[in-house]
Design an enzyme around this catalytic site. Structure first.
Site, PDB file in Angstrom:
ATOM      1  N   GLY A  24    -152.493  -1.185  52.754  1.00 24.00           N
ATOM      2  CA  GLY A  24    -150.950  -1.636  52.714  1.00 24.00           C
ATOM      3  C   GLY A  24    -150.594  -2.740  53.760  1.00 24.00           C
ATOM      4  O   GLY A  24    -151.163  -2.753  54.811  1.00 24.00           O
ATOM      5  N   ASN A  47    -148.161 -18.315  53.224  1.00 24.05           N
ATOM      6  CA  ASN A  47    -149.420 -18.851  52.655  1.00 24.05           C
ATOM      7  C   ASN A  47    -149.145 -20.150  51.817  1.00 24.05           C
ATOM      8  O   ASN A  47    -147.858 -20.344  51.639  1.00 24.05           O
ATOM      9  CB  ASN A  47    -150.383 -17.925  52.085  1.00 24.05           C
ATOM     10  CG  ASN A  47    -150.058 -17.278  50.850  1.00 24.05           C
ATOM     11  OD1 ASN A  47    -148.943 -17.793  50.223  1.00 24.05           O
ATOM     12  ND2 ASN A  47    -150.451 -16.368  50.271  1.00 24.05           N
ATOM     13  N   ASP A  73    -153.108 -10.612  57.380  1.00 23.90           N
ATOM     14  CA  ASP A  73    -152.651  -9.480  57.956  1.00 23.90           C
ATOM     15  C   ASP A  73    -152.721  -9.216  59.568  1.00 23.90           C
ATOM     16  O   ASP A  73    -152.193  -9.083  60.411  1.00 23.90           O
ATOM     17  CB  ASP A  73    -152.643  -8.054  57.267  1.00 23.90           C
ATOM     18  CG  ASP A  73    -152.017  -7.862  56.121  1.00 23.90           C
ATOM     19  OD1 ASP A  73    -151.020  -8.543  55.953  1.00 23.90           O
ATOM     20  OD2 ASP A  73    -152.572  -7.123  55.186  1.00 23.90           O
ATOM     21  N   CYS A 130    -162.305 -10.988  61.528  1.00 21.16           N
ATOM     22  CA  CYS A 130    -161.883  -9.961  60.420  1.00 21.16           C
ATOM     23  C   CYS A 130    -162.587 -10.147  59.211  1.00 21.16           C
ATOM     24  O   CYS A 130    -163.288  -9.290  58.690  1.00 21.16           O
ATOM     25  CB  CYS A 130    -160.446  -9.954  60.005  1.00 21.16           C
ATOM     26  SG  CYS A 130    -159.852  -8.915  58.840  1.00 21.16           S
TER      27      CYS A 130
END
Length: 343
Positions: free
Chosen positions: A42, A204, A289, A328
């Site tokens: 999420g 973005n 995120d 990440c």
């Protein structure tokens, strides 16, 4: 001893079903995929964990308090066994996550195309996230722990809720900075009016071009560049208009492999920070995120001592958020791929 700064993230909580495949099947085609795994996800909870993990200065110490505000299905075994523990391990308080009867927790089916450098395709079922509709209830929760330094929001809860919260936070005299990442984009878009007075807008390339379209329509023209033609010149032009029309303090545009563009309304602080080079991209699922969470945490630290968004060193914060996103994408999964600050 001064109290820690506080971030409250209002947004979605999902269970992610991630399938890795050497390529995406065509219409009517069945392929043998590589694997299927279940993860906590999420955009809201991803960004909350990114804030929480960014706040870890060591394996045991956090210098920012992070709270998640959202909803899941009551009695969902995935929430109890996976999502809640993952949030808490990431340094996020779940005391304001509501468990609602009669609805399912939101889900995302994520197809990771390993043959195309880890690019992903996502199918989102909102579930309980659609029940996050009571703006006044959320505002009451917001002040339970004292006025937060930073509020983070995205687009996976109802548009009406987001617009109501933006109006409340951006027009209030209380010192709360809003970091807004309008992803996914609402089908009905966002009026520029709703962004007035915001601290930080993060978009973005796709979302940036939608803003371009809105502004060009207001001007009665149609000179919107294509995504591949989105140059620094275009970004300078667009962000100047956004600053002038909305008084947003900082606009950030993430450009994937090209890096991150930033623009501050005060002075001439703007530019492009190149992307960090990595040996191998494994999964891009939570990269955006992670960036938002690290940026929000840096802002919360700044506001705990300075009180003015205008004094924030956005270039330094973008560079560090870039580094976190680079770590990440070299790992699989969503929340579990987000690095801790001490890394």
């Amino acid at each position: 001893m001064a109290s820690k700064p506080t971030i409250q993230v209002i947004g979605s909580l999902n269970i992610d079903f991630v399938t890795l495949t050497p390529r995406v099947p065509g219409p009517g085609e069945t392929l043998t995929a590589t694997s299927m795994t279940v993860h906590a996800g999420g955009k809201g909870s991803n960004q909350a964990v990114a804030c929480g993990k960014a706040a870890f200065t060591s394996t045991t110490e956090q210098d920012v308090n992070v709270y998640m505000i959202g909803a899941v299905g009551n009695g969902d075994p995935y929430y109890a066994s996976l999502l809640k523990p993952t949030l808490e391990t990431g340094g996020v308080s779940t005391k304001y996550v509501e468990e609602i009867e009669g609805v399912q927790t939101g889900t995302a089916t994520i197809i990771v195309d390993t043959g195309s450098n880890g690019q992903n395709r996502i199918l989102f079922v909102p579930g309980a996230n659609q029940e996050v509709t009571d703006v006044q209830k959320i505002l009451d929760i917001e002040t339970t722990e004292g006025v937060p330094d930073v509020v983070v929001m995205q687009g996976e809860i109802p548009r009406s809720t987001v617009l109501g919260l933006l109006k409340a936070f951006n027009s209030t005299s209380q010192k709360t900075a809003v970091v807004f990442n309008p992803a996914p984009v609402f089908p009905d878009g966002l009026p520029l009016e709703s962004l007035k007075g915001m601290a930080v807008l993060v978009v973005n390339e796709t979302e940036c071009l939608l803003l371009f379209k809105v502004i060009e329509e207001l001007k009665g023209t149609s000179s919107v560049p294509r995504e591949e033609d989105l140059t620094e010149y275009h970004l300078d032009r667009l962000t100047k208009v956004i600053h002038d029309r909305t008084n947003i303090s900082i606009v950030v545009v993430t450009l994937g492999a090209r890096g991150v563009y930033f623009s501050a309304s005060e002075g001439s602080t703007r530019g492009l920070v190149p992307a960090e080079k990595v040996e191998k991209v494994v999964d891009t699922t939570a990269a955006g995120d992670t960036f938002v969470g690290y940026l929000a945490t840096a802002l919360a630290r700044h506001l705990s001592t300075k009180n003015k968004v205008e004094d924030f060193d956005i270039q330094k914060a973008v560079k560090r958020a870039n580094q976190a996103s680079a770590k990440c994408v070299q790992r699989s999964g969503a929340m579990e791929s987000i690095p801790f600050g001490y890394e």
